[in-house]
Design a protein around this motif. Structure first.
Motif, PDB file in Angstrom:
ATOM      1  N   ILE A 158     -16.336 -78.765  -1.152  1.00  0.00           N
ATOM      2  CA  ILE A 158     -15.553 -77.665  -1.728  1.00  0.00           C
ATOM      3  C   ILE A 158     -14.409 -77.250  -0.813  1.00  0.00           C
ATOM      4  CG2 ILE A 158     -17.571 -76.783  -2.980  1.00  0.00           C
ATOM      5  CD1 ILE A 158     -17.762 -74.563  -0.881  1.00  0.00           C
ATOM      6  N   LEU A 159     -14.281 -77.898   0.358  1.00  0.00           N
ATOM      7  CA  LEU A 159     -13.231 -77.520   1.313  1.00  0.00           C
ATOM      8  C   LEU A 159     -11.832 -77.539   0.704  1.00  0.00           C
ATOM      9  CD1 LEU A 159     -12.482 -76.785   4.219  1.00  0.00           C
ATOM     10  CD2 LEU A 159     -12.447 -79.232   4.764  1.00  0.00           C
ATOM     11  N   PRO A 160     -11.449 -78.549  -0.105  1.00  0.00           N
ATOM     12  CA  PRO A 160     -10.097 -78.510  -0.702  1.00  0.00           C
ATOM     13  C   PRO A 160      -9.855 -77.283  -1.577  1.00  0.00           C
ATOM     14  CG  PRO A 160     -11.047 -80.713  -0.909  1.00  0.00           C
ATOM     15  CD  PRO A 160     -12.141 -79.821  -0.417  1.00  0.00           C
ATOM     16  N   PHE A 161     -10.878 -76.792  -2.272  1.00  0.00           N
ATOM     17  CA  PHE A 161     -10.717 -75.586  -3.072  1.00  0.00           C
ATOM     18  C   PHE A 161     -10.357 -74.393  -2.187  1.00  0.00           C
ATOM     19  CE2 PHE A 161     -13.479 -77.975  -6.046  1.00  0.00           C
ATOM     20  CZ  PHE A 161     -12.717 -77.838  -7.195  1.00  0.00           C
ATOM     21  N   VAL A 162     -10.986 -74.314  -1.034  1.00  0.00           N
ATOM     22  CA  VAL A 162     -10.711 -73.209  -0.106  1.00  0.00           C
ATOM     23  C   VAL A 162      -9.284 -73.304   0.416  1.00  0.00           C
ATOM     24  CG1 VAL A 162     -11.410 -72.124   2.065  1.00  0.00           C
ATOM     25  CG2 VAL A 162     -13.145 -73.089   0.537  1.00  0.00           C
ATOM     26  N   ILE A 163      -8.863 -74.533   0.764  1.00  0.00           N
ATOM     27  CA  ILE A 163      -7.515 -74.725   1.314  1.00  0.00           C
ATOM     28  C   ILE A 163      -6.445 -74.333   0.305  1.00  0.00           C
ATOM     29  CG2 ILE A 163      -5.873 -76.460   2.136  1.00  0.00           C
ATOM     30  CD1 ILE A 163      -8.244 -77.968   3.341  1.00  0.00           C
ATOM     31  N   VAL A 164      -6.598 -74.778  -0.933  1.00  0.00           N
ATOM     32  CA  VAL A 164      -5.567 -74.522  -1.933  1.00  0.00           C
ATOM     33  C   VAL A 164      -5.500 -73.044  -2.313  1.00  0.00           C
ATOM     34  CG1 VAL A 164      -6.922 -74.832  -4.049  1.00  0.00           C
ATOM     35  CG2 VAL A 164      -4.537 -75.594  -3.983  1.00  0.00           C
ATOM     36  N   GLN A 165      -6.548 -72.290  -2.023  1.00  0.00           N
ATOM     37  CA  GLN A 165      -6.561 -70.874  -2.365  1.00  0.00           C
ATOM     38  C   GLN A 165      -6.025 -69.977  -1.252  1.00  0.00           C
ATOM     39  OE1 GLN A 165      -6.954 -70.825  -5.955  1.00  0.00           O
ATOM     40  NE2 GLN A 165      -7.551 -68.825  -5.196  1.00  0.00           N
ATOM     41  N   PHE A 166      -5.755 -70.539  -0.075  1.00  0.00           N
ATOM     42  CA  PHE A 166      -5.308 -69.713   1.053  1.00  0.00           C
ATOM     43  C   PHE A 166      -4.056 -68.895   0.737  1.00  0.00           C
ATOM     44  CE2 PHE A 166      -8.011 -71.630   4.445  1.00  0.00           C
ATOM     45  CZ  PHE A 166      -8.348 -70.434   5.060  1.00  0.00           C
ATOM     46  N   PRO A 167      -3.016 -69.489   0.164  1.00  0.00           N
ATOM     47  CA  PRO A 167      -1.830 -68.673  -0.143  1.00  0.00           C
ATOM     48  C   PRO A 167      -2.128 -67.511  -1.082  1.00  0.00           C
ATOM     49  CG  PRO A 167      -1.296 -71.007  -0.260  1.00  0.00           C
ATOM     50  CD  PRO A 167      -2.785 -70.913  -0.136  1.00  0.00           C
TER      51      PRO A 167
ATOM     52  N   ILE B  68      -4.999 -65.990  -1.302  1.00  0.00           N
ATOM     53  CA  ILE B  68      -5.755 -65.008  -0.518  1.00  0.00           C
ATOM     54  C   ILE B  68      -4.801 -64.171   0.336  1.00  0.00           C
ATOM     55  CG2 ILE B  68      -7.466 -64.731   1.318  1.00  0.00           C
ATOM     56  CD1 ILE B  68      -8.807 -67.282   0.290  1.00  0.00           C
ATOM     57  N   LEU B  69      -3.789 -64.832   0.899  1.00  0.00           N
ATOM     58  CA  LEU B  69      -2.812 -64.140   1.751  1.00  0.00           C
ATOM     59  C   LEU B  69      -1.679 -63.517   0.948  1.00  0.00           C
ATOM     60  CD1 LEU B  69      -2.538 -66.815   4.610  1.00  0.00           C
ATOM     61  CD2 LEU B  69      -3.935 -64.743   4.576  1.00  0.00           C
ATOM     62  N   ASN B  70      -1.730 -63.659  -0.402  1.00  0.00           N
ATOM     63  CA  ASN B  70      -0.703 -63.122  -1.295  1.00  0.00           C
ATOM     64  C   ASN B  70       0.681 -63.659  -0.929  1.00  0.00           C
ATOM     65  OD1 ASN B  70       0.099 -61.639  -3.502  1.00  0.00           O
ATOM     66  ND2 ASN B  70       0.470 -59.766  -2.315  1.00  0.00           N
ATOM     67  N   SER B  71       0.711 -64.976  -0.640  1.00  0.00           N
ATOM     68  CA  SER B  71       1.965 -65.626  -0.266  1.00  0.00           C
ATOM     69  C   SER B  71       2.356 -66.621  -1.354  1.00  0.00           C
ATOM     70  CB  SER B  71       1.798 -66.372   1.072  1.00  0.00           C
ATOM     71  OG  SER B  71       2.915 -67.187   1.337  1.00  0.00           O
ATOM     72  N   THR B  72       3.661 -66.657  -1.677  1.00  0.00           N
ATOM     73  CA  THR B  72       4.157 -67.605  -2.676  1.00  0.00           C
ATOM     74  C   THR B  72       4.865 -68.791  -2.055  1.00  0.00           C
ATOM     75  OG1 THR B  72       6.199 -66.305  -2.879  1.00  0.00           O
ATOM     76  CG2 THR B  72       4.403 -65.808  -4.429  1.00  0.00           C
ATOM     77  N   SER B  73       5.317 -68.647  -0.818  1.00  0.00           N
ATOM     78  CA  SER B  73       6.110 -69.705  -0.192  1.00  0.00           C
ATOM     79  C   SER B  73       5.271 -70.925   0.198  1.00  0.00           C
ATOM     80  CB  SER B  73       6.826 -69.155   1.057  1.00  0.00           C
ATOM     81  OG  SER B  73       5.871 -68.642   1.983  1.00  0.00           O
ATOM     82  N   GLY B  74       4.008 -70.711   0.533  1.00  0.00           N
ATOM     83  CA  GLY B  74       3.206 -71.825   1.032  1.00  0.00           C
ATOM     84  C   GLY B  74       2.303 -72.469  -0.003  1.00  0.00           C
ATOM     85  N   ARG B  75       2.459 -72.139  -1.279  1.00  0.00           N
ATOM     86  CA  ARG B  75       1.535 -72.645  -2.290  1.00  0.00           C
ATOM     87  C   ARG B  75       1.690 -74.144  -2.507  1.00  0.00           C
ATOM     88  NH1 ARG B  75       0.794 -68.072  -7.075  1.00  0.00           N
ATOM     89  NH2 ARG B  75       0.223 -66.360  -5.669  1.00  0.00           N
ATOM     90  N   HIS B  76       2.941 -74.621  -2.545  1.00  0.00           N
ATOM     91  CA  HIS B  76       3.165 -76.046  -2.765  1.00  0.00           C
ATOM     92  C   HIS B  76       2.626 -76.863  -1.593  1.00  0.00           C
ATOM     93  CE1 HIS B  76       4.881 -79.068  -5.296  1.00  0.00           C
ATOM     94  NE2 HIS B  76       5.655 -79.558  -4.351  1.00  0.00           N
ATOM     95  N   LEU B  77       2.839 -76.361  -0.377  1.00  0.00           N
ATOM     96  CA  LEU B  77       2.325 -77.043   0.813  1.00  0.00           C
ATOM     97  C   LEU B  77       0.800 -77.032   0.835  1.00  0.00           C
ATOM     98  CD1 LEU B  77       2.787 -78.414   3.548  1.00  0.00           C
ATOM     99  CD2 LEU B  77       2.922 -76.122   4.582  1.00  0.00           C
ATOM    100  N   ALA B  78       0.196 -75.919   0.420  1.00  0.00           N
ATOM    101  CA  ALA B  78      -1.270 -75.829   0.389  1.00  0.00           C
ATOM    102  C   ALA B  78      -1.856 -76.844  -0.582  1.00  0.00           C
ATOM    103  CB  ALA B  78      -1.701 -74.414  -0.001  1.00  0.00           C
ATOM    104  N   VAL B  79      -1.177 -77.057  -1.711  1.00  0.00           N
ATOM    105  CA  VAL B  79      -1.640 -78.055  -2.676  1.00  0.00           C
ATOM    106  C   VAL B  79      -1.600 -79.440  -2.051  1.00  0.00           C
ATOM    107  CG1 VAL B  79      -1.107 -79.192  -4.866  1.00  0.00           C
ATOM    108  CG2 VAL B  79      -0.997 -76.704  -4.702  1.00  0.00           C
ATOM    109  N   LEU B  80      -0.531 -79.753  -1.317  1.00  0.00           N
ATOM    110  CA  LEU B  80      -0.410 -81.063  -0.667  1.00  0.00           C
ATOM    111  C   LEU B  80      -1.505 -81.264   0.379  1.00  0.00           C
ATOM    112  CD1 LEU B  80       1.065 -83.712  -0.142  1.00  0.00           C
ATOM    113  CD2 LEU B  80       2.583 -82.474   1.431  1.00  0.00           C
ATOM    114  N   ILE B  81      -1.740 -80.250   1.214  1.00  0.00           N
ATOM    115  CA  ILE B  81      -2.783 -80.357   2.249  1.00  0.00           C
ATOM    116  C   ILE B  81      -4.156 -80.526   1.602  1.00  0.00           C
ATOM    117  CG2 ILE B  81      -3.933 -79.137   4.132  1.00  0.00           C
ATOM    118  CD1 ILE B  81      -1.252 -77.782   4.744  1.00  0.00           C
ATOM    119  N   ALA B  82      -4.423 -79.740   0.552  1.00  0.00           N
ATOM    120  CA  ALA B  82      -5.711 -79.862  -0.141  1.00  0.00           C
ATOM    121  C   ALA B  82      -5.865 -81.247  -0.761  1.00  0.00           C
ATOM    122  CB  ALA B  82      -5.820 -78.784  -1.222  1.00  0.00           C
TER     123      ALA B  82
END
Length: 579
Positions: free
Chosen positions: A213-222, A224-238
């Motif tokens: 379930i680790l990728p689910f946690v990674i993609v949700q970080f932005p 959780i932090l209420n950030s819009t700028s890092g969402r695309h990058l979080a998807v790539l990392i996940a």
């Protein structure tokens, strides 16, 4: 091809033809059909016409998939198509499952069981997720991708709640000393005295599932932090992490039989140590240790002298075998020659196929010290009393029980008859299942999306409830039937398959989903859905990671998680407005 096989194929072709004709009839008359208002006395604006038709704007947008598969503009028509296409996806999953089992019988585990079969099992789900994000424009894909997320979440929740709980109920046996007794079910529906137990490998499978379930946690970080700028990058990392976990899981599946064999060999070795030390204890009248707990080398040397029949200062293979024949190795069927080889391997440090006096004394001392490590668990009053051997025996017996829950049945051990024909049938099943999944995934997603628009029911809930029944029902039925054999071995295999299917959802299907979101630039806005997956996976996975016995009361909690998951998504989305 056999007559029965030809008959089955003919019936299946007739079913397809009938569906196309009937659905085509629905499509042809969709724009001209009128409803007799006699039932409610209404006219064109009657509630029955409203129920049976999509909005007026949608009437001109009914597009046949691939240019020939039927479509409809009515609510009941789309419901009918969902049932038909869902049934075809069910047949696809069944064909893939049957082909996988036949292939496994022929080629065995390893690369086939570890790499191809898990991927094939997740293929229908992955195909539905893929087409949900490829359809039409970016706006259309963003709308339909919720179908893929609903399927992903629904499959995971269904497997870990209703199917998991049902397997506990149908496979229940009497529980004694934290172990389910095979084929003994005399306590009925006792919530604590009846249930199932598994081996330690099933617990490992549950831990791997939790890790997935680790990728689910990674993609949700932005989010959780209420950030819009890092969402695309979080998807790539996940996505990268998910692919890495997929590769790691497949490698683990490939090498698991080897790892399991090595661990069982280790336990057999401990049985040899235990039996050998107990035998020496009897011959030495219980005096193998000094008062301070150290091995008594003089006593051990005297034992060596009694074993050295020709008094040449060495124990040969035959002399050791004569000693081993009198040893009773408990809980295992150990060959005497195998036991001698294990003793020689540990004692013969010079590798000359002889055990001299010094090697024998050093070897016995090493084994005594190894067994003494269990003394704390036994509450031994003194090291010289040799009670630590009982603790060592208890520890070894439990480890063996957790690693090996039973001998493979004769029906499983028999060779495959007519391997050539079985291979051909397996390949045909796999090809047919893959073709059906590829062909009917897109129209099924379209039908779900159209039905959602017509009824104002969110597509997520339709796909969450309905689609997993199509893609996982064959696995569910086979798992429940397999679990009903009331044996620890079948229970272990059943629950391992469930955890493995969820793991493939979390890595393979999620990888497909994340790739679509990243490559098409879609918005990741599935916080409530991800939370449901995390809650169910963690709740069941952590619980199953640290225990091997599951009383009947655990099935009730697991089944209740299903309605709880639906309610949680609804509250988060429509009360708190998460999405």
């Amino acid at each position: 091809m056999s007559p029965s096989m030809m008959s089955t194929c003919q019936r299946f072709r007739f079913l397809i033809l009938w569906v196309v004709i009937l659905c085509g009839h629905v499509q042809i008359h969709a724009r001209t059909i009128t409803v007799d208002p006699v039932s409610d006395g209404g006219g064109k604006g009657s509630r029955w016409e409203t129920l049976l038709r999509l909005p007026t704007a949608a009437e001109s947008t009914c597009e046949q998939t691939y240019g020939f598969l039927p479509c409809t503009t009515t609510v009941l028509g789309n419901l009918f198509l969902i049932l038909i296409y869902g049934f075809l996806m069910f047949k696809s999953a069944t064909f893939l499952s049957n082909g996988s089992e036949l292939l496994l019988e022929i080629l065995g585990p390893g690369i086939v069981g570890g790499l191809f079969l898990p991927i094939l099992g997740a293929l229908p789900d992955a195909m539905l997720i893929l087409v949900s994000g490829l359809s039409g424009s970016k706006e259309t894909a963003q709308s339909q991708v919720s179908v893929g997320m609903g399927l992903l979440a629904g499959s995971t929740v269904l497997l870990l709640t209703i199917i998991w709980g049902s397997c506990v109920i149908v496979g229940k046996c009497d529980i004694e000393d934290s172990i389910a007794i095979d084929s003994q079910d005399t306590r009925g529906f006792s919530l604590t005295g009846s249930g199932v137990s598994t081996d330690i490998w099933t617990s490992y499978a549950a831990r791997i599932m939790v890790l997935s379930i680790l990728p689910f946690v990674i993609v949700q970080f932005p989010q959780i932090l209420n950030s819009t700028s890092g969402r695309h990058l979080a998807v790539l990392i996940a996505l990268i992490v998910s692919i890495a976990l997929l590769v790691s899981y497949c490698l683990y599946q490939i090498f698991q039989p080897w790892i399991q064999k090595r661990k069982l060999e280790y336990i057999k070795h401990k049985h040899v140590i235990l039996g050998f030390l107990r035998h020496l204890k009897k011959r030495a009248l219980g005096r193998l240790l000094k008062e301070n707990g150290e091995p008594d080398r003089e006593v051990i040397e005297k034992l060596f002298a009694t074993m050295d029949e020709n008094q040449d200062g060495n124990l040969t293979y035959s002399e050791l075998r004569a000693l081993v024949i009198g040893i009773q190795f408990e809980e295992i069927d150990l060959d005497h020659d195998d036991a001698v080889k294990r003793i020689m391997r540990d004692f013969d440090t010079s590798r000359n196929q002889l055990v001299d006096r010094q090697e024998f004394v050093d070897g016995v001392c090493k084994w005594l010290q190894r067994a003494q490590r269990s003394r704390v668990a036994s509450g031994d009053a003194g090291p010289h009393t040799m009670k630590f051997l009982s603790a060592f025996h208890t520890e070894t017996k439990r480890e063996h029980d957790l690693l090996d829950v039973g001998i493979q049945s004769n029906e499983d051990a028999e060779g495959v008859e007519n391997a050539k024909w079985t291979s051909i049938k397996a390949v045909l099943f796999l090809i047919l299942g893959a073709i059906i999944a590829a062909a009917f995934a897109d129209p099924l997603v379209d039908a779900v999306d159209n039905f959602s628009d017509a009824t104002s029911i969110p597509a997520f809930f339709i796909s969450f409830i309905a689609l997993p029944l199509a893609t996982n029902s064959s696995e569910a039925v086979s798992a429940i039937i397999f679990a009903s054999r009331d044996k620890r071995q079948t229970a272990s295999l059943t629950f391992s398959e469930i955890y493995g299917a969820v793991t493939m959802n979390n890595v393979l299907c999620l990888s497909v989903f994340l790739a679509l979101v990243y490559l098409r630039g879609l918005t990741w806005d599935f916080s409530s859905e991800v939370l449901v997956i995390l809650v169910v996976c963690i709740a069941v996975g952590v619980f199953a990671s640290f225990r091997t016995v599951f009383p009947l009361w655990t099935s009730i909690l697991a089944i209740l998680l299903y309605p709880f998951s639906l309610a949680l998504v609804y509250v988060l989305d429509y009360v708190f407005g998460w999405s």
